[in-house]
Design an enzyme around this catalytic site. Structure first.
Site, PDB file in Angstrom:
ATOM      1  N   LYS A  88       0.929  -1.018  -0.091  1.00  0.00           N
ATOM      2  CA  LYS A  88       0.042   0.032   0.104  1.00  0.00           C
ATOM      3  C   LYS A  88       0.826   1.229  -0.093  1.00  0.00           C
ATOM      4  O   LYS A  88       0.592   2.260  -0.752  1.00  0.00           O
ATOM      5  CB  LYS A  88      -0.880  -0.099   1.151  1.00  0.00           C
TER       6      LYS A  88
ATOM      7  N   GLN B 153      -4.461  -1.370   9.542  1.00  0.00           N
ATOM      8  CA  GLN B 153      -4.478  -2.768   8.810  1.00  0.00           C
ATOM      9  C   GLN B 153      -5.285  -3.462   9.767  1.00  0.00           C
ATOM     10  O   GLN B 153      -4.874  -3.465  11.192  1.00  0.00           O
ATOM     11  CB  GLN B 153      -3.113  -3.196   8.511  1.00  0.00           C
TER      12      GLN B 153
ATOM     13  N   ASP C 224     -11.127   3.521   4.263  1.00  0.00           N
ATOM     14  CA  ASP C 224     -11.461   2.090   3.985  1.00  0.00           C
ATOM     15  C   ASP C 224     -12.871   2.170   3.725  1.00  0.00           C
ATOM     16  O   ASP C 224     -13.352   1.027   3.329  1.00  0.00           O
ATOM     17  CB  ASP C 224     -10.866   1.456   5.355  1.00  0.00           C
TER      18      ASP C 224
HETATM   19  N1  GUN Z   1      -7.378  -6.319   6.290  1.00  0.00           N
HETATM   20  C1  GUN Z   1      -7.697  -6.960   5.135  1.00  0.00           C
HETATM   21  N2  GUN Z   1      -8.426  -6.490   4.231  1.00  0.00           N
HETATM   22  C2  GUN Z   1      -8.312  -5.142   4.895  1.00  0.00           C
HETATM   23  C3  GUN Z   1      -8.740  -3.870   4.088  1.00  0.00           C
HETATM   24  O1  GUN Z   1      -9.487  -3.840   3.153  1.00  0.00           O
HETATM   25  N3  GUN Z   1      -8.695  -2.897   5.059  1.00  0.00           N
HETATM   26  C4  GUN Z   1      -7.975  -2.972   6.211  1.00  0.00           C
HETATM   27  N4  GUN Z   1      -7.638  -1.918   6.835  1.00  0.00           N
HETATM   28  N5  GUN Z   1      -7.451  -4.065   6.657  1.00  0.00           N
HETATM   29  C5  GUN Z   1      -7.619  -5.110   5.889  1.00  0.00           C
END
Ligand code: GUN
Length: 302
Positions: A55, A99, A122
């Site tokens: 990311k 995350q 998100d």
């Molecule tokens: N963990 C797995 N998928 C995601 C996501 O789309 N966003 C976040 N913040 N954590 C995750």
């Protein structure tokens, strides 16, 4: 039986990221603003470390500012909330991502609720989830947004199609269903307690599988010619010990029946990160009262 068209999410995501990068450069040149993405990782989970690194790397690749915060697995919840409060107030940060999953001493809902809704790239905050469900202006969760882009690219108009979403999570299943409803599909959410799951799936013109069970959906659950979007990313054992990634759909049998299908890897996964960058760009524009660039998807596909 002819083989399905393979939907190349990797290529689509590359083009979308390149277009986002051009918009970011334009924003900097015209308005002296650089969209900033802050990513917080708690603990040392190897899969999460890979996601967070990707990311941050791709944010920089799209000319954005990237801020990474790594906290120990036993960090007290208060420290995490303090960091979020600081980032909420920081004008250089336009998007905040924590995350998931978080360790047990941390209340995930409290953390999500602490993020300023207009920085919640998100789309997990109840304000954004509620706005999506009620047809308002929302930051939309990245994975379902990426799935919708692939569907619209493949099918164009979605109105009137029967869509079945397998899985009812807040991250994928529920927002995916809201997005498909917004496109005037007839939507069914199926889950572990659904009766006659195979029959429900066989009625679907669009089948989105997001259950996290390796190869759960066999080809004979799929309507001939249907569009299949596989959200699953599951690691399975292989005889050579290296393991391999498979989706929630049994690709080898599904590809014989479906009209088009996303592969794993290289389908939905790359779209999730591209949509994270898209949400960060959108969040920055909204916070600065600038017009949100439109038609990015169409431009990306050319
Ligand atoms: N963990 C797995 N998928 C995601 C996501 O789309 N966003 C976040 N913040 N954590 C995750």
């Amino acid at each position: 039986m002819t083989r399905a068209e393979i939907i190349d999410g990797k290529l689509f995501a590359e083009r979308l990221r390149a277009e986002i990068g051009r918009q970011v450069v334009r924003l900097r040149e015209e308005h002296l603003v650089t969209p900033g993405l802050a990513v917080i990782l708690v603990g040392e989970d190897p899969a999460s470390q890979v996601y967070v690194r990707n990311k941050a790397h791709q944010a920089r690749g799209a000319s954005m500012a990237s801020f990474e915060y790594r906290l120990p697995h036993n960090v007290p919840q208060e420290n995490l909330l303090e960091l979020i409060a600081r980032l909420n107030a920081d004008p250089a940060v336009h998007g905040i991502l924590v995350q998931l999953p978080l360790p047990p001493q941390v209340d995930t809902d409290r953390v999500i609720n602490a993020i300023r809704p207009d920085k919640d790239i998100d789309g997990f905050h109840p304000v954004n989830a509620g706005a999506l469900a009620t047809g308002g202006d929302a930051l939309v969760p990245c994975t379902p947004l990426g799935c919708l882009m692939l569907l619209k690219h493949r099918l164009g108009e979605l109105a009137g199609l029967r869509a079945v979403v397998l899985g009812r999570s807040n991250i994928v299943g529920k927002p995916m269903a809201s997005l498909l409803l917004r496109e005037h599909c007839t939507v069914t959410i199926a889950h572990s307690k659904t009766r006659d799951l195979a029959d429900e799936c066989r009625r679907a013109d669009i089948l989105v599988a997001a259950v996290g069970r390796p190869r759960m959906v066999p080809g004979d659950w799929i309507k001939p010619g249907a569009t299949v979007i596989d959200v699953g990313i599951n690691r399975i054992e292989t005889p050579d010990g290296k393991g391999r990634l498979v989706g929630d759909v049994d690709f080898d049998s599904a590809v014989q029946v479906a009209g088009s299908i996303t592969p794993v890897p290289g389908g939905v996964g790359p779209m999730t990160i591209a949509c994270l960058l898209l949400n960060t760009l959108e969040a920055a524009c909204r916070q600065l009262d600038l017009p949100v660039p439109s038609g990015l998807m169409e431009t990306a596909w050319g």
